[in-house]
Design an enzyme around this catalytic site. Structure first.
Site, PDB file in Angstrom:
ATOM      1  N   GLU A 142     -10.994  -5.031   1.683  1.00 55.07           N
ATOM      2  CA  GLU A 142     -10.243  -5.766   0.671  1.00 55.07           C
ATOM      3  C   GLU A 142     -11.080  -6.888   0.066  1.00 55.07           C
ATOM      4  OE1 GLU A 142      -9.086  -4.302   3.194  1.00 55.07           O
ATOM      5  OE2 GLU A 142      -6.971  -3.746   2.961  1.00 55.07           O
ATOM      6  N   ASP A 186       0.815  -1.219   0.000  1.00 53.15           N
ATOM      7  CA  ASP A 186       0.000   0.000   0.000  1.00 53.15           C
ATOM      8  C   ASP A 186       0.848   1.269   0.000  1.00 53.15           C
ATOM      9  OD1 ASP A 186      -2.142  -1.686   0.034  1.00 53.15           O
ATOM     10  OD2 ASP A 186      -3.203  -0.639   1.649  1.00 53.15           O
ATOM     11  N   ASP A 205     -10.805  -2.795  12.092  1.00 51.35           N
ATOM     12  CA  ASP A 205      -9.822  -3.724  11.523  1.00 51.35           C
ATOM     13  C   ASP A 205      -9.376  -4.755  12.546  1.00 51.35           C
ATOM     14  OD1 ASP A 205      -9.992  -2.617   9.088  1.00 51.35           O
ATOM     15  OD2 ASP A 205      -8.086  -1.528   9.159  1.00 51.35           O
ATOM     16  N   ASN A 239      -4.671  -2.211  -4.609  1.00 53.73           N
ATOM     17  CA  ASN A 239      -5.860  -2.378  -3.767  1.00 53.73           C
ATOM     18  C   ASN A 239      -5.727  -1.500  -2.530  1.00 53.73           C
ATOM     19  OD1 ASN A 239      -8.331  -3.351  -3.022  1.00 53.73           O
ATOM     20  ND2 ASN A 239      -7.622  -5.380  -2.397  1.00 53.73           N
ATOM     21  N   SER A 260     -16.077   4.038  12.215  1.00 47.24           N
ATOM     22  CA  SER A 260     -14.605   4.020  12.326  1.00 47.24           C
ATOM     23  C   SER A 260     -14.042   5.376  12.788  1.00 47.24           C
ATOM     24  CB  SER A 260     -13.970   3.623  10.993  1.00 47.24           C
ATOM     25  OG  SER A 260     -14.620   2.529  10.420  1.00 47.24           O
ATOM     26  N   SER A 295     -15.065   5.568   6.592  1.00 44.14           N
ATOM     27  CA  SER A 295     -14.570   6.844   7.128  1.00 44.14           C
ATOM     28  C   SER A 295     -13.521   7.441   6.202  1.00 44.14           C
ATOM     29  CB  SER A 295     -13.989   6.635   8.523  1.00 44.14           C
ATOM     30  OG  SER A 295     -12.829   5.833   8.437  1.00 44.14           O
ATOM     31  N   ARG A 338     -14.888  -1.541  -4.836  1.00 46.88           N
ATOM     32  CA  ARG A 338     -15.011  -0.863  -3.539  1.00 46.88           C
ATOM     33  C   ARG A 338     -15.593   0.530  -3.771  1.00 46.88           C
ATOM     34  NH1 ARG A 338      -9.374  -1.741  -0.543  1.00 46.88           N
ATOM     35  NH2 ARG A 338     -10.520  -0.874   1.208  1.00 46.88           N
ATOM     36  N   LYS A 394       0.561  -6.556   2.009  1.00 47.27           N
ATOM     37  CA  LYS A 394      -0.170  -5.287   1.971  1.00 47.27           C
ATOM     38  C   LYS A 394       0.218  -4.403   3.156  1.00 47.27           C
ATOM     39  CE  LYS A 394      -4.703  -3.805   0.565  1.00 47.27           C
ATOM     40  NZ  LYS A 394      -4.965  -2.544   1.205  1.00 47.27           N
ATOM     41  N   HIS A 427      -4.867  -9.285   3.403  1.00 49.02           N
ATOM     42  CA  HIS A 427      -3.806  -9.498   4.399  1.00 49.02           C
ATOM     43  C   HIS A 427      -4.351  -9.891   5.763  1.00 49.02           C
ATOM     44  CE1 HIS A 427      -4.249  -5.040   5.687  1.00 49.02           C
ATOM     45  NE2 HIS A 427      -5.221  -5.328   4.872  1.00 49.02           N
ATOM     46  N   ARG A 428      -5.448  -9.246   6.161  1.00 45.97           N
ATOM     47  CA  ARG A 428      -5.947  -9.513   7.519  1.00 45.97           C
ATOM     48  C   ARG A 428      -6.537 -10.919   7.648  1.00 45.97           C
ATOM     49  NH1 ARG A 428      -4.425  -5.395   9.884  1.00 45.97           N
ATOM     50  NH2 ARG A 428      -4.627  -3.340   8.957  1.00 45.97           N
TER      51      ARG A 428
END
Ligand code: DC
Length: 643
Positions: free
Chosen positions: A343, A49, A315, A92, A197, A170, A122, A411, A386-387
């Site tokens: 994502e 990113d 997150d 992304n 958020s 947000s 998105r 990411k 990634h998360r």
């Protein structure tokens, strides 16, 4: 597809220095680019990113200099990007796409902004609606409301009031607020709907303040960017460690014992995700905190479920969803609608993958509910998110598992799995490899029994595959068909018994015919691939003894102890002879010796996973040893490395 197989974990403890925060990194880069003067940015996150943001700024003519380490010098352009026409690819990276859209729409110029396919799914319409109220000329190049975008020079009508929706992301408000000082005129932003958020807006306001712009805030509904706001370089700025990344390690400590300390964020952080620590404490974890560190330990009686509004930690809340696998009761995470536009659709993805592990999951538009149950090994898909990859690494405390496409962590945390390996301890493995009839099966089974470990007879899997192929009328050299059978093998190991399709196979896999077939199918790469995860799924607590040809080289390269167990060919032939006769098979010693040599040759010469002694394996020649002596030797070696 690339994958990473994780063994079941025994414990977690240690220290982790966190990479820089993604949210802070990309905000700082943009404001440094828009500011008057040069800014030295220290401890920037090195990730996909931030690379997209750095590339974009360079394409826009901003002076970007790498200073070594994670330090950069940005030569600000005073709100006027030197390059007036450009096409930018932002991957992304939402934290690059949204604020750059706002800044470029107000800065004037002719720009096309694109991303990967998911970025084009998105939403960005709410931000564009806000920018259009100021006169921005924005065209959707694909679907209305979504990237890619074409921004054209326009007459900006600054001042007055702009309204923007706050209940989808947000980042729309963040983008607008960061861009508004470019107009030089006082502008008010009214937030429509409940702002989600909020902590991310706090980050935005704190960083804008570091660059000299003080936004006036009336609750969370109205923000005023004063007239004459100009970004000025603060000189040097340090990026905090990433609080969302901290969540995985805190959870590891809370599940795996701890103490696990993260360095780079703590009590003084401007990131809302540090409040993840409070959520974990509510689950029972013991948390300690200093100005720039946090530490977690597991509670005495284990974690307990929570019912939590997660709007303030969108997150990091994902980490709670997998931590819920270790909590007594049903965990409910509420107010997480924003997960659906990240994502990937994170609520759907999380539910699908948790179910694969055996958890009971209920999902709603803006919540997820997780009840743990008997967890089973599974291959987890990560959806280029990634998360997802980092969250599911926690599940390794419950079961061995496979993480598909693990590099998606790039990411925000390219070195995540290295740090993960450094602070976790896996269920131990003793890998015993050697040629046919060397006695390794007997030794391995006895060592396993002595230690209370599980035993994996990997040769049996190749024998079962050969038997299944024979029964299905599939030739042993038909690689694709045999591999398909291997992948679906309905096998169950029940102590000494092996069941194929629910039926005890007994000695049917021990005949010379099937031995030859096993050696043939074992030479096929696709067959070995199909059996890989099935074998690794045995790597559970309290430990495993595996025997075969590639236990130490391919299946369990991380094994605590590797043994290469062998005996002279004559001795092995004679052992096989006695074994066969003992089981009532007819046998001929010279034939057995010849067959054995041929099989040794094939196992050692094949191109995939050939039999060989690993450099880090102990050699155990049992030609003149009793079984007890061999077993004791392995146990002695193991007790030396298990300390
Ligand atoms: O150990 P065993 O004799 O039961 O093995 C049967 C066959 O499977 C033998 O030809 C070697 C092969 N094998 C293998 O290639 N890799 C393993 N890990 C185990 C066995």
């Amino acid at each position: 597809m690339e994958f990473l197989d994780l063994p079941q974990l025994a414990s977690a403890a240690g220290n982790v220095r966190l990479p820089g925060s993604k949210s802070i990194s990309n905000r700082v880069l943009l404001l440094a680019a828009l500011a008057d003067g040069e800014t030295e940015v220290r401890d920037l996150l090195a990730s996909d990113d931030t690379e997209r943001m750095l590339e974009a700024l360079q394409a826009l003519g901003v002076g970007v200099t790498a200073l070594g380490g994670e330090n950069w010098r940005i030569k600000g352009c005073g709100g006027r990007f030197p390059v007036k026409q450009a096409e930018l690819f932002l991957g992304n990276a939402g934290t690059a796409f949204r604020p750059l859209t706002a800044a470029l729409a107000l800065a004037g110029g002719d720009y096309v902004l694109k991303g990967v396919a998911r970025m084009h799914e998105r939403p960005i319409g709410d931000l564009i609606d806000g920018l259009r109220q100021l006169g921005a000329d924005v065209t959707y190049l694909g679907n209305d409301g979504y990237p890619p975008l074409h921004l054209k020079p326009a007459t900006i009508r600054p001042g007055g009031t702009v309204s923007v929706r706050g209940d989808v992301s947000s980042q729309f408000l963040t983008g607008l607020l960061m861009a508004l000082p470019l107009t030089g005129v006082e502008t008010t932003v009214d937030v429509v709907g409940e702002l989600i958020s909020k902590p991310y807006i706090e980050i935005t306001l704190a960083i804008m303040a570091r660059f000299g712009v003080e936004v006036k805030r009336e609750g969370w509904q109205r923000f005023v960017v004063p007239a004459g706001s100009v970004y000025r370089s603060p000189g040097t700025i340090y990026v905090e460690g990433d609080a969302s990344s901290a969540s995985y390690f805190l959870a590891l400590g809370a599940i795996g014992g701890g103490p696990l300390r993260v360095e780079g964020v703590g009590r003084d952080s401007i990131q809302g995700d540090v409040r993840f620590a409070e959520a974990l404490a509510q689950m029972g974890a013991q948390i300690e905190m200093g100005p720039n560190w946090m530490e977690a330990r597991a509670p005495e009686g284990g974690l307990v479920a929570v019912d939590l509004d997660c709007n303030h930690i969108p997150d990091a809340a994902m980490t709670l969803a997998t931590a819920a696998l270790f909590a007594k009761g049903t965990t409910t995470l509420r107010n997480i609608a924003s997960w659906r536009v990240k994502e990937t659709d994170r609520i759907a993805a999380m539910a699908t993958e948790l179910k694969k592990l055996g958890a009971e999951v209920e999902e709603g538009e803006d919540f997820i509910r997780v009840t743990p149950s008997a967890v089973k090994p599974a291959a987890i898909d990560t959806y280029d998110d990634h998360r997802m990859a980092m969250c599911f690494s926690l599940a390794a405390f419950a079961t061995p598992l496979r993480i598909n496409d693990p590099k998606c962590v790039g990411k925000t945390f390219p070195e995540y799995f290295q740090r993960f390996a450094e602070v976790t301890r896996a269920a131990p493995v003793i890998a015993i490899d050697g040629p046919s009839a060397s006695g390794k099966g007997t030794v391995a089974a006895r060592v396993a029994a002595a230690l209370g470990f599980a035993y994996l007879d990997s040769g049996a899997l190749y024998r079962l595959t050969a038997l299944a192929a024979q029964r299905a009328g599939v030739a042993w050299d038909n690689e694709a068909a045999v591999a398909a059978l291997a992948a679906q093998l309905d096998v169950e190991f029940n102590g000494e018994e092996i069941l194929l399709g629910g039926v005890v196979v007994g000695d049917a896999i021990r005949s010379e015919d099937i031995s030859a077939g096993a050696s043939r199918v074992a030479a096929l790469g696709a067959v070995r691939e199909a059996l890989l995860f099935r074998q690794r799924a045995f790597n559970r607590l309290p430990g495993l003894v595996g025997d075969g040809r590639d236990m130490g080289s391919v299946i369990f390269p991380q094994a605590q102890l590797k043994v290469f167990l062998t005996a002279s060919a004559e001795e092995r032939a004679s052992r096989r002879y006695k074994q066969l006769i003992g089981k009532g098979f007819s046998a001929n010693l010279p034939d057995l010796l010849a067959d054995l040599r041929q099989r040794d040759e094939r196992d050692a010469q094949r191109s995939v996973a050939p039999l060989r002694q690993e450099a880090d394996a102990q050699l155990l020649d049992t030609t003149t040893l009793t079984i007890d002596e061999a077993v004791n030797q392995v146990l002695t070696w193991f007790s030396a490395v298990a300390q």
